[in-house]
Scaffold this motif. Structure first.
Motif, mmCIF file in Angstrom:
data_model
loop_
_atom_site.group_PDB
_atom_site.id
_atom_site.type_symbol
_atom_site.label_atom_id
_atom_site.label_comp_id
_atom_site.label_asym_id
_atom_site.label_seq_id
_atom_site.Cartn_x
_atom_site.Cartn_y
_atom_site.Cartn_z
ATOM 1 N N ALA A 174 3.071 57.027 14.310
ATOM 2 C CA ALA A 174 3.793 57.674 15.403
ATOM 3 C C ALA A 174 5.070 58.352 14.934
ATOM 4 O O ALA A 174 5.784 58.956 15.732
ATOM 5 C CB ALA A 174 4.118 56.649 16.486
ATOM 6 N N GLY A 175 5.382 58.251 13.635
ATOM 7 C CA GLY A 175 6.578 58.895 13.099
ATOM 8 C C GLY A 175 7.837 58.076 13.230
ATOM 9 O O GLY A 175 8.943 58.609 13.106
ATOM 10 N N PHE A 176 7.699 56.762 13.445
ATOM 11 C CA PHE A 176 8.860 55.882 13.558
ATOM 12 C C PHE A 176 8.995 55.079 12.263
ATOM 13 O O PHE A 176 8.164 54.214 11.980
ATOM 14 C CB PHE A 176 8.709 54.930 14.746
ATOM 15 N N VAL A 177 10.045 55.371 11.498
ATOM 16 C CA VAL A 177 10.259 54.708 10.214
ATOM 17 C C VAL A 177 11.586 53.952 10.260
ATOM 18 O O VAL A 177 12.656 54.566 10.264
ATOM 19 C CB VAL A 177 10.279 55.718 9.055
ATOM 20 N N PRO A 178 11.564 52.617 10.310
ATOM 21 C CA PRO A 178 12.817 51.856 10.362
ATOM 22 C C PRO A 178 13.541 51.897 9.021
ATOM 23 O O PRO A 178 12.943 51.619 7.986
ATOM 24 C CB PRO A 178 12.344 50.440 10.699
ATOM 25 N N VAL A 179 14.813 52.250 9.052
ATOM 26 C CA VAL A 179 15.598 52.293 7.814
ATOM 27 C C VAL A 179 16.901 51.508 7.933
ATOM 28 O O VAL A 179 17.578 51.288 6.934
ATOM 29 C CB VAL A 179 15.919 53.744 7.397
ATOM 30 N N GLN A 180 17.243 51.078 9.137
ATOM 31 C CA GLN A 180 18.488 50.342 9.318
ATOM 32 C C GLN A 180 18.366 49.461 10.552
ATOM 33 O O GLN A 180 17.468 49.653 11.370
ATOM 34 C CB GLN A 180 19.670 51.306 9.480
ATOM 35 N N GLY A 181 19.254 48.489 10.657
ATOM 36 C CA GLY A 181 19.196 47.637 11.825
ATOM 37 C C GLY A 181 20.043 46.391 11.700
ATOM 38 O O GLY A 181 20.853 46.257 10.780
ATOM 39 N N ILE A 182 19.837 45.484 12.617
ATOM 40 C CA ILE A 182 20.575 44.229 12.634
ATOM 41 C C ILE A 182 19.587 43.082 12.818
ATOM 42 O O ILE A 182 18.514 43.248 13.397
ATOM 43 C CB ILE A 182 21.629 44.191 13.761
ATOM 44 N N GLN A 183 19.950 41.911 12.310
ATOM 45 C CA GLN A 183 19.116 40.724 12.468
ATOM 46 C C GLN A 183 20.017 39.526 12.714
ATOM 47 O O GLN A 183 21.005 39.329 12.029
ATOM 48 C CB GLN A 183 18.257 40.481 11.228
ATOM 49 N N ARG A 184 19.637 38.757 13.718
ATOM 50 C CA ARG A 184 20.380 37.550 14.054
ATOM 51 C C ARG A 184 19.435 36.360 13.990
ATOM 52 O O ARG A 184 18.222 36.509 14.130
ATOM 53 C CB ARG A 184 20.967 37.661 15.467
ATOM 54 N N ALA A 185 20.008 35.184 13.793
ATOM 55 C CA ALA A 185 19.176 33.983 13.709
ATOM 56 C C ALA A 185 19.879 32.815 14.380
ATOM 57 O O ALA A 185 21.109 32.713 14.363
ATOM 58 C CB ALA A 185 18.863 33.650 12.252
ATOM 59 N N ASP A 186 19.086 31.948 14.982
ATOM 60 C CA ASP A 186 19.606 30.710 15.531
ATOM 61 C C ASP A 186 18.469 29.688 15.550
ATOM 62 O O ASP A 186 17.378 29.939 15.028
ATOM 63 C CB ASP A 186 20.217 30.909 16.933
ATOM 64 N N VAL A 187 18.723 28.535 16.133
ATOM 65 C CA VAL A 187 17.707 27.488 16.256
ATOM 66 C C VAL A 187 17.270 27.428 17.712
ATOM 67 O O VAL A 187 18.098 27.393 18.626
ATOM 68 C CB VAL A 187 18.245 26.122 15.806
ATOM 69 N N ARG A 188 15.959 27.442 17.907
ATOM 70 C CA ARG A 188 15.391 27.428 19.253
ATOM 71 C C ARG A 188 14.581 26.160 19.451
ATOM 72 O O ARG A 188 13.727 25.822 18.619
ATOM 73 C CB ARG A 188 14.488 28.650 19.429
ATOM 74 N N LEU A 189 14.839 25.433 20.538
ATOM 75 C CA LEU A 189 14.020 24.294 20.912
ATOM 76 C C LEU A 189 12.869 24.809 21.771
ATOM 77 O O LEU A 189 13.097 25.431 22.813
ATOM 78 C CB LEU A 189 14.847 23.260 21.684
ATOM 79 N N LEU A 190 11.647 24.603 21.315
ATOM 80 C CA LEU A 190 10.482 25.185 21.974
ATOM 81 C C LEU A 190 10.373 24.734 23.427
ATOM 82 O O LEU A 190 10.497 23.539 23.729
ATOM 83 C CB LEU A 190 9.202 24.787 21.237
ATOM 84 N N ASP A 191 10.126 25.717 24.324
ATOM 85 C CA ASP A 191 9.849 25.338 25.704
ATOM 86 C C ASP A 191 8.352 25.031 25.827
ATOM 87 O O ASP A 191 7.597 25.094 24.849
ATOM 88 C CB ASP A 191 10.297 26.432 26.685
ATOM 89 N N GLU A 192 7.902 24.697 27.022
ATOM 90 C CA GLU A 192 6.513 24.262 27.218
ATOM 91 C C GLU A 192 5.518 25.356 26.818
ATOM 92 O O GLU A 192 4.509 25.088 26.160
ATOM 93 C CB GLU A 192 6.297 23.864 28.685
ATOM 94 N N ARG A 193 5.802 26.602 27.206
ATOM 95 C CA ARG A 193 4.882 27.705 26.899
ATOM 96 C C ARG A 193 4.810 27.953 25.403
ATOM 97 O O ARG A 193 3.711 28.094 24.832
ATOM 98 C CB ARG A 193 5.348 28.976 27.611
#
Length: 244
Positions: free
Chosen positions: A175-194
């Motif tokens: 589709a002509g979309f080429v990612p070259v930059q961005g941001i990434q965040r991380a944390d700890v997630r406690l899984l919900d039921e789903r």
């Protein structure tokens, strides 16, 4: 018609540069010409050159290295997020599979952890589970992710047409979309039921959660991916400083 011509030009550039590399016209470790120089040589836009270079990276004919950034490691191997994690995990020698749970149109309000400054009206969400085959042949889910892309052009048809070559990375590239930059965040997630049902774990179990938002060279939104990763297999690393 325009899309077909653009793809043809891109593929011609990929074939030409791949031929030069395989023929030894570039010494090992040598840099290719810059985007501007290549765009002049082939008579195309720098965006087309970036797409061609991205394809050469996917073919492992060239590599790029940035001075800083974050990246995900699976069982000791760095994952190439541009290639797609399933391919990258398989290349590292892991027996993995990916199951698509849903591809559907969504509203902006339904996109989790999307930065407030991202301009997005219509979107398509792709939800996937990746599983690792263990010694006894069982497949154990190790990640669950929701990837959101703008519902424009051929991407808007993904819910009915499906992914190109079964890959979201290939669909974005087509589709002509080429990612070259961005941001990434991380944390700890406690899984919900789903989430626990999808990952076949207990609710409340701690998973690594990452949220990666990517843009192209012009700042156009490309993709937002929220991943739940089994911390027994995944870690998040950070590099900093100048180029190595």
């Amino acid at each position: 018609m325009y899309t077909q011509v653009a793809r043809s030009k891109r593929q011609s550039i990929v074939d030409t540069l791949a031929g030069r590399i395989r023929a030894g016209e570039y010494e090992p470790g040598a840099k290719l010409e810059g985007e501007h120089r290549l765009a002049e040589e082939f008579g195309v836009s720098r965006s087309t050159i970036r797409q061609a270079l991205s394809e050469l990276q996917h073919q492992r004919l060239i590599a790029t290295e940035t001075g800083r950034g974050s990246f995900v490691i699976f069982d000791g191997h760095q994952l190439d997020q541009d290639r797609g994690w399933t391919q990258s995990m398989a290349a590292a020698g892991s027996d993995v599979s990916a199951e698509i749970l849903a591809i559907e149109a969504v509203e902006r309000s339904e996109v989790p952890l999307l930065p407030a400054d991202v301009a997005l009206s219509r979107a398509v969400a792709v939800r996937r589970v990746r599983s690792l085959r263990i010694a006894d042949g069982q497949e154990v889910p190790v990640s669950f992710e929701c990837a959101t892309v703008p519902a424009v052009g051929m991407l808007a048809d993904l819910p009915t047409a499906g992914l190109v070559e079964g890959s979201l990375a290939s669909s974005l590239q087509a589709a002509g979309f080429v990612p070259v930059q961005g941001i990434q965040r991380a944390d700890v997630r406690l899984l919900d039921e789903r989430e626990a049902r999808i990952l076949r774990r207990d609710a409340g179990e701690a998973f690594l959660r990452t949220a990666r938002t990517s843009f192209d060279a012009d700042g156009r939104f490309v993709e937002h991916v929220v991943s739940l990763l089994d911390p027994r297999h995944f870690t998040l690393a950070l590099s900093f400083g100048g180029e190595r």
